[in-house]
Motif scaffolding. Sequence first.
Motif, mmCIF file in Angstrom:
data_model
loop_
_atom_site.group_PDB
_atom_site.id
_atom_site.type_symbol
_atom_site.label_atom_id
_atom_site.label_comp_id
_atom_site.label_asym_id
_atom_site.label_seq_id
_atom_site.Cartn_x
_atom_site.Cartn_y
_atom_site.Cartn_z
ATOM 1 N N VAL A 1 0.845 -1.207 0.000
ATOM 2 C CA VAL A 1 0.000 0.000 0.000
ATOM 3 C C VAL A 1 0.876 1.252 0.000
ATOM 4 C CG1 VAL A 1 -1.711 1.309 1.314
ATOM 5 C CG2 VAL A 1 -1.940 -1.183 1.109
ATOM 6 N N LEU A 2 1.921 1.255 0.820
ATOM 7 C CA LEU A 2 2.816 2.418 0.847
ATOM 8 C C LEU A 2 3.470 2.619 -0.525
ATOM 9 C CD1 LEU A 2 4.352 1.780 4.374
ATOM 10 C CD2 LEU A 2 3.148 3.875 3.701
ATOM 11 N N ALA A 3 3.939 1.528 -1.110
ATOM 12 C CA ALA A 3 4.593 1.637 -2.428
ATOM 13 C C ALA A 3 3.604 2.130 -3.486
ATOM 14 C CB ALA A 3 5.191 0.287 -2.825
ATOM 15 N N ALA A 4 2.355 1.667 -3.381
ATOM 16 C CA ALA A 4 1.339 2.087 -4.362
ATOM 17 C C ALA A 4 1.017 3.579 -4.225
ATOM 18 C CB ALA A 4 0.070 1.259 -4.182
ATOM 19 N N HIS A 5 1.361 4.162 -3.092
ATOM 20 C CA HIS A 5 1.147 5.599 -2.899
ATOM 21 C C HIS A 5 2.442 6.388 -3.083
ATOM 22 C CE1 HIS A 5 -2.693 4.190 -1.366
ATOM 23 N NE2 HIS A 5 -3.120 5.402 -1.607
ATOM 24 N N GLY A 6 3.372 5.808 -3.816
ATOM 25 C CA GLY A 6 4.576 6.549 -4.188
ATOM 26 C C GLY A 6 5.626 6.649 -3.108
ATOM 27 N N MET A 7 5.548 5.763 -2.100
ATOM 28 C CA MET A 7 6.551 5.804 -1.032
ATOM 29 C C MET A 7 7.618 4.731 -1.312
ATOM 30 S SD MET A 7 4.911 7.924 1.307
ATOM 31 C CE MET A 7 5.770 7.678 2.822
ATOM 32 N N ILE A 8 8.838 5.004 -0.884
ATOM 33 C CA ILE A 8 9.899 4.013 -1.010
ATOM 34 C C ILE A 8 10.494 3.716 0.368
ATOM 35 C CG2 ILE A 8 10.573 4.441 -3.411
ATOM 36 C CD1 ILE A 8 12.842 6.202 -2.219
ATOM 37 N N LYS A 9 10.940 2.464 0.527
ATOM 38 C CA LYS A 9 11.569 2.105 1.809
ATOM 39 C C LYS A 9 12.979 2.678 1.824
ATOM 40 C CE LYS A 9 12.300 -2.251 2.993
ATOM 41 N NZ LYS A 9 11.975 -3.581 3.543
ATOM 42 N N ARG A 10 13.188 3.643 2.709
ATOM 43 C CA ARG A 10 14.478 4.345 2.723
ATOM 44 C C ARG A 10 15.456 3.680 3.675
ATOM 45 N NH1 ARG A 10 16.463 9.783 4.267
ATOM 46 N NH2 ARG A 10 14.512 10.384 5.236
ATOM 47 N N ALA A 11 14.964 3.109 4.758
ATOM 48 C CA ALA A 11 15.853 2.505 5.757
ATOM 49 C C ALA A 11 15.078 1.456 6.534
ATOM 50 C CB ALA A 11 16.365 3.579 6.713
ATOM 51 N N GLU A 12 15.832 0.498 7.045
ATOM 52 C CA GLU A 12 15.201 -0.526 7.887
ATOM 53 C C GLU A 12 16.213 -0.953 8.940
ATOM 54 O OE1 GLU A 12 12.218 -4.249 7.246
ATOM 55 O OE2 GLU A 12 13.853 -4.043 5.805
ATOM 56 N N ARG A 13 15.730 -1.159 10.167
ATOM 57 C CA ARG A 13 16.653 -1.603 11.214
ATOM 58 C C ARG A 13 15.894 -2.423 12.242
ATOM 59 N NH1 ARG A 13 16.587 1.990 15.906
ATOM 60 N NH2 ARG A 13 15.498 3.928 15.440
ATOM 61 N N VAL A 14 16.682 -3.150 13.035
ATOM 62 C CA VAL A 14 16.099 -3.916 14.123
ATOM 63 C C VAL A 14 15.851 -2.950 15.284
ATOM 64 C CG1 VAL A 14 16.487 -5.794 15.748
ATOM 65 C CG2 VAL A 14 17.352 -5.978 13.407
ATOM 66 N N LEU A 15 14.622 -2.915 15.769
ATOM 67 C CA LEU A 15 14.317 -2.069 16.932
ATOM 68 C C LEU A 15 14.552 -2.832 18.219
ATOM 69 C CD1 LEU A 15 10.983 -0.029 16.728
ATOM 70 C CD2 LEU A 15 13.287 0.821 17.155
ATOM 71 N N ASP A 16 14.201 -4.118 18.201
ATOM 72 C CA ASP A 16 14.336 -4.963 19.392
ATOM 73 C C ASP A 16 14.706 -6.361 18.917
ATOM 74 O OD1 ASP A 16 13.960 -6.700 21.544
ATOM 75 O OD2 ASP A 16 12.342 -5.493 22.387
ATOM 76 N N ASP A 17 15.967 -6.709 19.145
ATOM 77 C CA ASP A 17 16.501 -7.979 18.656
ATOM 78 C C ASP A 17 15.758 -9.167 19.267
ATOM 79 O OD1 ASP A 17 18.133 -9.497 17.200
ATOM 80 O OD2 ASP A 17 19.951 -9.138 18.374
ATOM 81 N N ARG A 18 15.619 -9.136 20.593
ATOM 82 C CA ARG A 18 14.997 -10.282 21.286
ATOM 83 C C ARG A 18 13.551 -10.482 20.869
ATOM 84 N NH1 ARG A 18 15.440 -10.310 27.564
ATOM 85 N NH2 ARG A 18 13.601 -11.585 27.282
ATOM 86 N N ALA A 19 12.833 -9.380 20.731
ATOM 87 C CA ALA A 19 11.411 -9.479 20.364
ATOM 88 C C ALA A 19 11.217 -9.534 18.847
ATOM 89 C CB ALA A 19 10.645 -8.300 20.946
ATOM 90 N N ALA A 20 12.320 -9.417 18.101
ATOM 91 C CA ALA A 20 12.268 -9.456 16.631
ATOM 92 C C ALA A 20 11.335 -8.388 16.072
ATOM 93 C CB ALA A 20 11.875 -10.847 16.136
ATOM 94 N N VAL A 21 11.435 -7.182 16.637
ATOM 95 C CA VAL A 21 10.643 -6.057 16.127
ATOM 96 C C VAL A 21 11.521 -5.226 15.191
ATOM 97 C CG1 VAL A 21 9.423 -3.922 16.735
ATOM 98 C CG2 VAL A 21 9.116 -5.976 18.132
ATOM 99 N N MET A 22 11.018 -5.022 13.985
ATOM 100 C CA MET A 22 11.746 -4.282 12.952
ATOM 101 C C MET A 22 11.077 -2.931 12.732
ATOM 102 S SD MET A 22 14.050 -6.399 11.858
ATOM 103 C CE MET A 22 14.564 -5.563 10.338
#
Length: 184
Positions: free
Chosen positions: A156-177
């Motif tokens: 949905v984000l891509a369909a509205h002209g957005m691009i993924k600029r960055a991605e990181r692990v927020l919480d390693d143990r909980a596997a939250v990205m």
Amino acid sequence: MALPRRIEGYAIVSREGMICTGDRVFPPELKNDADQRFFHDGVGRADAVANGRHSNEGGPHADERPRLVLTRRIAALAPHPSHPRALLWNPMGASLAQAWDALDVDGTLAVVGGTDVFGLFLALGYDDFFLSRAPARVPDGRPVFPGVPAQTPEDVLAAHGMIKRAERVLDDRAAVMLAQWSRA
Ligand SMILES: NC(=O)c1ccc[n+]([C@@H]2O[C@H](COP(=O)([O-])OP(=O)(O)OC[C@H]3O[C@@H](n4cnc5c(N)ncnc54)[C@H](OP(=O)(O)O)[C@@H]3O)[C@@H](O)[C@H]2O)c1
């Protein structure tokens, strides 16, 4: 007539792209300390917040923040009945520029949900959408955007002209990205 200088969205979603259960409960599986810190830091830097009638960011400063509370119960714009710095806003009756002028602030607007409010601002245009993903399952919940889960939130984000600029692990143990989607 002015608009926000920046519009930022913040959400944490389940595997299915849900922000809460079907009966509008924010489930503990979606609550993550690192995400909450990121979220509150971002909202704290913003100059105003927009949310639907069933959402707000909570925390000690929520009542003090300039805020647009979306509702169809009024025609256009009205004072909030209990919060002096908040306005009720129906986008069918008043534009974002009119609402922003009435709120009398300048700078960044943080959009904190829920479903239809996130969806409305897809059309108005986010500068950044910060999408956190938790490995929790929330079947039959309310989605982050209209159109999810038939499409993923990322689609949905891509369909509205957005691009993924960055991605990181927020919480390693909980596997939250955390992914930052920006206007292309
Ligand atoms: N996981 C996350 O990141 C996240 C983020 C936000 C919220 N949540 C959770 O999601 C739940 C609430 O989400 P929700 O989607 O049910 O509710 P919501 O967006 O907070 O509130 C829905 C209400 O907002 C008003 N509204 C929404 N879109 C509108 C529009 N385009 N024009 C005018 N009014 C509009 C309507 O109010 P009226 O009925 O007054 O017309 C509607 O009933 C809560 O459990 C909250 O904790 C989770």
